[in-house]
Design a protein around this motif. Sequence first.
Motif, PDB file in Angstrom:
ATOM      1  N   THR A 171       0.857  -1.191   0.000  1.00  0.00           N
ATOM      2  CA  THR A 171       0.000   0.000   0.000  1.00  0.00           C
ATOM      3  C   THR A 171       0.889   1.234   0.000  1.00  0.00           C
ATOM      4  O   THR A 171       1.880   1.306   0.749  1.00  0.00           O
ATOM      5  N   THR A 172       0.465   2.230  -0.810  1.00  0.00           N
ATOM      6  CA  THR A 172       1.223   3.491  -0.882  1.00  0.00           C
ATOM      7  C   THR A 172       0.270   4.630  -0.607  1.00  0.00           C
ATOM      8  O   THR A 172      -0.915   4.563  -0.915  1.00  0.00           O
ATOM      9  N   TYR A 173       0.802   5.644   0.005  1.00  0.00           N
ATOM     10  CA  TYR A 173       0.036   6.868   0.268  1.00  0.00           C
ATOM     11  C   TYR A 173       0.893   8.029  -0.243  1.00  0.00           C
ATOM     12  O   TYR A 173       2.033   8.237   0.214  1.00  0.00           O
ATOM     13  N   SER A 226       4.352   7.054  -1.329  1.00  0.00           N
ATOM     14  CA  SER A 226       5.267   6.428  -0.364  1.00  0.00           C
ATOM     15  C   SER A 226       4.608   5.188   0.209  1.00  0.00           C
ATOM     16  O   SER A 226       3.393   5.165   0.452  1.00  0.00           O
ATOM     17  N   VAL A 259       3.319   2.533   2.703  1.00  0.00           N
ATOM     18  CA  VAL A 259       2.807   2.614   4.074  1.00  0.00           C
ATOM     19  C   VAL A 259       3.239   1.349   4.803  1.00  0.00           C
ATOM     20  O   VAL A 259       2.879   0.243   4.390  1.00  0.00           O
ATOM     21  N   SER A 260       4.054   1.539   5.879  1.00  0.00           N
ATOM     22  CA  SER A 260       4.517   0.368   6.634  1.00  0.00           C
ATOM     23  C   SER A 260       3.958   0.338   8.057  1.00  0.00           C
ATOM     24  O   SER A 260       4.175  -0.607   8.783  1.00  0.00           O
ATOM     25  N   ASN A 261       3.205   1.383   8.452  1.00  0.00           N
ATOM     26  CA  ASN A 261       2.694   1.442   9.830  1.00  0.00           C
ATOM     27  C   ASN A 261       1.368   2.183   9.802  1.00  0.00           C
ATOM     28  O   ASN A 261       1.224   3.221   9.156  1.00  0.00           O
ATOM     29  N   GLU A 291       0.818   5.954  10.421  1.00  0.00           N
ATOM     30  CA  GLU A 291       1.123   6.974   9.430  1.00  0.00           C
ATOM     31  C   GLU A 291      -0.136   7.482   8.733  1.00  0.00           C
ATOM     32  O   GLU A 291      -0.074   8.464   7.986  1.00  0.00           O
ATOM     33  N   LEU A 292      -1.307   6.816   8.919  1.00  0.00           N
ATOM     34  CA  LEU A 292      -2.530   7.131   8.183  1.00  0.00           C
ATOM     35  C   LEU A 292      -3.552   7.759   9.096  1.00  0.00           C
ATOM     36  O   LEU A 292      -3.533   7.569  10.319  1.00  0.00           O
ATOM     37  N   ASN A 335      -7.734   9.217   4.330  1.00  0.00           N
ATOM     38  CA  ASN A 335      -6.593   9.212   3.378  1.00  0.00           C
ATOM     39  C   ASN A 335      -6.886   8.318   2.194  1.00  0.00           C
ATOM     40  O   ASN A 335      -7.464   7.234   2.343  1.00  0.00           O
ATOM     41  N   LEU A 354      -5.617   5.855  -0.546  1.00  0.00           N
ATOM     42  CA  LEU A 354      -4.522   4.889  -0.664  1.00  0.00           C
ATOM     43  C   LEU A 354      -4.574   4.209  -2.018  1.00  0.00           C
ATOM     44  O   LEU A 354      -5.620   4.165  -2.664  1.00  0.00           O
TER      45      LEU A 354
END
Length: 448
Positions: free
Chosen positions: A407-409, A412, A414-416, A419-420, A424, A426
């Motif tokens: 998944t990117t936001y 970038s 998303v690993s955690n 962060e969202l 948002n 995605l």
Amino acid sequence: MKSNQYLSVQSLSKYLKYKFDKDPYLQRVFLKGELSNVKQHSNGHIYFSVKDDSAVINAVMFRSFADKIDFKPEEGQNVLLSGNVSLYTGRSQYQILVKEMEIDGIGQLFLKLEENKKLLREKGYFSSSHKKSIPFYPKHIAIISSKTSAAIKDMITTLSRRYPLVKVTLLNTYVQGELSKDSVISNLKRADSLDADTVLLARGGGSIEDLWTFNELDVALTVFNMKTPIITGVGHETDITLVDYVSDLRAPTPTAAAEQAVPNSRDLLIKIRELKEQAEYILNNGLSKKRKNLESLSSYYKFKNPNLLYSEETDRLNEYTMMLENKMKESLVLYRHNLSQRMTGLNYNSPLPEIKNKQLELKRLVDSLNRSTKQQLKLGADRLNKNIQVLESVSPGQILKRGYSYTTYQGSIVSNAKELQKGNQLEITFDSGSVKAEVIEVTKDGEK
């Protein structure tokens, strides 16, 4: 007589000195004479005598006056001096106390001549290496002298008598007086342009003042730089001027200069007669020998029978031909033998066997290199395949194929979840394709 009437020697000497010192005629005297017994004292005073043909007077020149003269007083110099006459009481001798001294006119000329001689000698102008040879048979002679002098008449008479074939050009010249220096220099340069064989510079005798033109430095330098050989005959035999030192030949008198410039025709005629007689003798003697030789040859038996000459020469030719052929054969045999030995040596030392061995060794090394190269290439290929497999096993694409996604936001990853935030936008990427999603709810460590 009473004893008080007698004077002591000292008293008389003092009285005489008093008389000398008070005499107005002795307070300023002018003398000329020749220096004699010159002594230079260490304190700077000069003690000497002045003499002429009949008398001698002692003199002294104290240092205060001696330092002012511009020459060194020497024995035999003619001088002009002034001073006062005084008496030396210690010896009761009168002497002149000299205050001024200069070289007499003639003495100054001699001094100047010595200076010029020293200058030219130091430059090497007197060296014989600069002397030009005088032509033995001149065609044209230029004379630099005065046409009114007795010397020129003797010179022309001498030249005409000794060698009437020569052409004589007289350059009328002032040889004495104020105009003489420029006149002599001008005519020297003119004579140098006449294409003459020899130049004669001459004048009759006279005093040193009369001959001084020929002691002038400029005149001597002009003589030295002449391209035409020059003979000088100035004055009498005892007169030696500056030009005599730099000329190509010095004659003691003008007449002697003319004699040295040309040969004597009488001597030439005698020499010609001697050469003629010698040539006739040599010619007659040679003809006599040739005649006897001819007579001897004419009686030679082979000349009476010419075939003998031909036959003998033919035999000699055949003999030489055979000798030449034999010599050539011997040489060819020797050359062949030498060639055979050299060929044997070359074959023994031939590099061909070594070349073949090296070629076989090279082929073996090439084969070994090829095998080694192939083996290394195979090993490298195997290692490459294994590395590719390892890379593919950890490749993100392989992971996606196993059902995973990322998944990117905003571009970038998303690993955690922290962060969202809710709302948002995605992008979720799968092995094949991707989807857009919106965050509805965020759970952080079990909390919403």
